[in-house]
Design a protein around this motif. Structure first.
Motif, PDB file in Angstrom:
ATOM      1  N   LYS A   5     -14.597  39.301 -14.510  1.00  0.00           N
ATOM      2  CA  LYS A   5     -14.244  38.342 -14.950  1.00  0.00           C
ATOM      3  C   LYS A   5     -14.700  37.680 -16.093  1.00  0.00           C
ATOM      4  N   ILE A   6     -16.827  37.843 -17.068  1.00  0.00           N
ATOM      5  CA  ILE A   6     -16.914  38.068 -18.559  1.00  0.00           C
ATOM      6  C   ILE A   6     -15.798  39.231 -18.630  1.00  0.00           C
ATOM      7  N   ILE A   7     -15.733  40.036 -18.231  1.00  0.00           N
ATOM      8  CA  ILE A   7     -14.983  41.460 -19.192  1.00  0.00           C
ATOM      9  C   ILE A   7     -13.760  41.223 -19.580  1.00  0.00           C
ATOM     10  N   HIS A   8     -13.059  40.997 -18.307  1.00  0.00           N
ATOM     11  CA  HIS A   8     -11.720  40.212 -18.500  1.00  0.00           C
ATOM     12  C   HIS A   8     -11.459  39.158 -18.900  1.00  0.00           C
ATOM     13  N   ASN A   9     -12.328  37.858 -19.733  1.00  0.00           N
ATOM     14  CA  ASN A   9     -11.989  36.774 -20.583  1.00  0.00           C
ATOM     15  C   ASN A   9     -12.236  37.705 -21.853  1.00  0.00           C
ATOM     16  N   ILE A  10     -13.230  38.236 -22.458  1.00  0.00           N
ATOM     17  CA  ILE A  10     -13.477  39.025 -23.458  1.00  0.00           C
ATOM     18  C   ILE A  10     -12.439  39.717 -23.789  1.00  0.00           C
ATOM     19  N   LEU A  11     -11.577  40.539 -23.285  1.00  0.00           N
ATOM     20  CA  LEU A  11     -11.052  41.036 -23.335  1.00  0.00           C
ATOM     21  C   LEU A  11      -9.639  40.747 -24.225  1.00  0.00           C
ATOM     22  N   GLN A  12      -9.453  39.511 -22.782  1.00  0.00           N
ATOM     23  CA  GLN A  12      -8.274  38.258 -23.755  1.00  0.00           C
ATOM     24  C   GLN A  12      -8.961  38.034 -24.882  1.00  0.00           C
ATOM     25  N   SER A  13      -9.949  37.515 -25.388  1.00  0.00           N
ATOM     26  CA  SER A  13     -10.539  36.603 -26.617  1.00  0.00           C
ATOM     27  C   SER A  13      -9.954  38.082 -27.896  1.00  0.00           C
ATOM     28  N   PHE A  14      -9.339  39.229 -27.442  1.00  0.00           N
ATOM     29  CA  PHE A  14      -9.152  40.132 -28.744  1.00  0.00           C
ATOM     30  C   PHE A  14      -7.931  39.822 -29.001  1.00  0.00           C
ATOM     31  N   VAL A  22     -11.186  36.711 -32.151  1.00  0.00           N
ATOM     32  CA  VAL A  22     -12.090  38.091 -32.137  1.00  0.00           C
ATOM     33  C   VAL A  22     -13.308  37.832 -32.049  1.00  0.00           C
ATOM     34  N   HIS A  23     -13.999  37.932 -33.538  1.00  0.00           N
ATOM     35  CA  HIS A  23     -15.116  38.107 -33.578  1.00  0.00           C
ATOM     36  C   HIS A  23     -15.963  38.332 -32.519  1.00  0.00           C
ATOM     37  N   ALA A  24     -16.069  36.298 -32.474  1.00  0.00           N
ATOM     38  CA  ALA A  24     -17.037  36.229 -30.902  1.00  0.00           C
ATOM     39  C   ALA A  24     -16.872  37.040 -29.195  1.00  0.00           C
ATOM     40  N   GLY A  25     -15.441  37.321 -29.499  1.00  0.00           N
ATOM     41  CA  GLY A  25     -15.384  38.223 -28.365  1.00  0.00           C
ATOM     42  C   GLY A  25     -16.113  39.645 -28.771  1.00  0.00           C
ATOM     43  N   ALA A  26     -16.136  39.908 -29.578  1.00  0.00           N
ATOM     44  CA  ALA A  26     -16.798  41.612 -30.456  1.00  0.00           C
ATOM     45  C   ALA A  26     -17.760  41.847 -29.640  1.00  0.00           C
ATOM     46  N   GLU A  27     -18.709  40.147 -30.200  1.00  0.00           N
ATOM     47  CA  GLU A  27     -19.674  40.053 -30.197  1.00  0.00           C
ATOM     48  C   GLU A  27     -20.386  40.488 -28.858  1.00  0.00           C
ATOM     49  N   CYS A  28     -19.322  39.292 -27.884  1.00  0.00           N
ATOM     50  CA  CYS A  28     -19.957  39.549 -26.436  1.00  0.00           C
ATOM     51  C   CYS A  28     -19.683  40.220 -25.966  1.00  0.00           C
ATOM     52  N   LEU A  29     -18.578  41.338 -26.002  1.00  0.00           N
ATOM     53  CA  LEU A  29     -18.292  42.641 -25.332  1.00  0.00           C
ATOM     54  C   LEU A  29     -19.567  43.869 -25.880  1.00  0.00           C
ATOM     55  N   TYR A  30     -20.238  43.762 -27.064  1.00  0.00           N
ATOM     56  CA  TYR A  30     -21.339  44.772 -27.567  1.00  0.00           C
ATOM     57  C   TYR A  30     -22.811  44.026 -26.806  1.00  0.00           C
ATOM     58  N   ASN A  31     -22.595  42.650 -26.875  1.00  0.00           N
ATOM     59  CA  ASN A  31     -23.921  41.921 -26.286  1.00  0.00           C
ATOM     60  C   ASN A  31     -23.783  42.225 -24.576  1.00  0.00           C
ATOM     61  N   THR A  32     -22.845  42.254 -23.702  1.00  0.00           N
ATOM     62  CA  THR A  32     -22.681  42.703 -22.627  1.00  0.00           C
ATOM     63  C   THR A  32     -22.984  44.110 -22.366  1.00  0.00           C
ATOM     64  N   ASN A  68     -20.033  49.887 -33.993  1.00  0.00           N
ATOM     65  CA  ASN A  68     -21.580  49.283 -33.002  1.00  0.00           C
ATOM     66  C   ASN A  68     -21.105  49.820 -32.059  1.00  0.00           C
ATOM     67  N   LEU A  69     -19.731  49.663 -31.198  1.00  0.00           N
ATOM     68  CA  LEU A  69     -19.326  49.321 -29.647  1.00  0.00           C
ATOM     69  C   LEU A  69     -19.766  50.855 -29.195  1.00  0.00           C
ATOM     70  N   ASP A  70     -18.402  51.347 -30.139  1.00  0.00           N
ATOM     71  CA  ASP A  70     -18.543  52.818 -29.692  1.00  0.00           C
ATOM     72  C   ASP A  70     -19.861  53.658 -30.176  1.00  0.00           C
ATOM     73  N   SER A  71     -21.033  54.038 -30.738  1.00  0.00           N
ATOM     74  CA  SER A  71     -22.287  54.170 -30.605  1.00  0.00           C
ATOM     75  C   SER A  71     -23.120  54.016 -29.488  1.00  0.00           C
ATOM     76  N   ILE A  72     -22.790  52.582 -29.331  1.00  0.00           N
ATOM     77  CA  ILE A  72     -23.325  52.300 -28.490  1.00  0.00           C
ATOM     78  C   ILE A  72     -23.567  53.119 -26.358  1.00  0.00           C
ATOM     79  N   LEU A  73     -21.954  52.777 -26.478  1.00  0.00           N
ATOM     80  CA  LEU A  73     -21.011  53.314 -25.474  1.00  0.00           C
ATOM     81  C   LEU A  73     -21.855  55.048 -25.147  1.00  0.00           C
ATOM     82  N   LYS A  74     -21.519  55.550 -26.235  1.00  0.00           N
ATOM     83  CA  LYS A  74     -21.804  56.864 -26.399  1.00  0.00           C
ATOM     84  C   LYS A  74     -23.830  57.146 -25.858  1.00  0.00           C
ATOM     85  N   GLY A  75     -24.346  55.957 -26.016  1.00  0.00           N
ATOM     86  CA  GLY A  75     -25.922  56.060 -25.942  1.00  0.00           C
ATOM     87  C   GLY A  75     -26.064  55.831 -24.421  1.00  0.00           C
ATOM     88  N   VAL A  76     -25.736  54.525 -24.034  1.00  0.00           N
ATOM     89  CA  VAL A  76     -25.176  54.537 -22.821  1.00  0.00           C
ATOM     90  C   VAL A  76     -24.912  55.622 -22.348  1.00  0.00           C
TER      91      VAL A  76
END
Length: 179
Positions: A5-14, A22-32, A68-76
């Motif tokens: 649900k969190i991810i769904h709502n974040i994606l909706q913010s985009f 959009v900026h806040a949603g992007a930061e939320c996705l990164y932090n999630t 940054n999101l791309d980098s963290i996804l690859k890192g994880v």
């Protein structure tokens, strides 16, 4: 699941017209992703969907978060694999997601997906050469793309595969095959 649900709502913010949302949603996705690292593989499609959406937004701050999101996804993912594929990881589904996304038309998306293909190919456990036929047509199509960066990304990726094939079969030569 609450995370879905969190991810769904974040994606909706985009999809919002307000850049701050959009900026806040992007930061939320990164932090999630950063906080729920164990959720990356099970939710990879959603995270990649968010990343792709962010790439199409023409805001420098959002582009930076997308990088940054791309980098963290690859890192994880690199950390998760650590020498072997997790038992609950479906490699074929992973490739299907990449193949689905590579067909999108936005040049930033195409370049990013090609970078994912190249990056994944560097993980020894992945053996992309075994599924190359699944996305090879799209890579070839990118060679005639109007965007030079997309062409160059596809060319470099194809060269990596060629080099890998050549090294795997270095004992073969054209003369041996012809005769």
């Amino acid at each position: 699941d609450i995370l879905d649900k969190i991810i769904h709502n974040i994606l909706q913010s985009f999809k919002d017209d307000e850049p701050k949302i959009v900026h806040a949603g992007a930061e939320c996705l990164y932090n999630t992703i950063n906080y729920y690292r164990e959720s990356v593989l099970p939710n990879f499609n959603s995270y990649l969907e968010g990343l792709i959406c962010l790439m199409t937004i023409n805001d420098p701050e959002v582009k930076e978060i997308a990088q940054n999101l791309d980098s963290i996804l690859k890192g994880v993912i690199s950390y998760t694999f650590q020498g072997q594929l997790p038992d609950n990881f479906n490699l074929l589904n992973f490739f299907k997601i990449i193949i689905e996304k590579i067909q999108l038309k936005h040049p930033d998306i195409k370049r990013n997906i090609v970078s994912w293909i190249s990056w994944i190919n560097q993980i020894p456990e992945m053996k992309l050469i075994n599924v190359l036929q699944m996305f090879l047509p799209e890579l070839f199509n990118m060679l005639s793309d109007n965007n030079n960066d997309v062409q160059k990304s596809a060319e470099d990726c194809l060269q990596d595969f060629y080099d890998e094939i050549e090294s795997e079969f270095e004992t073969l030569s054209y003369e041996v095959e012809v005769n």
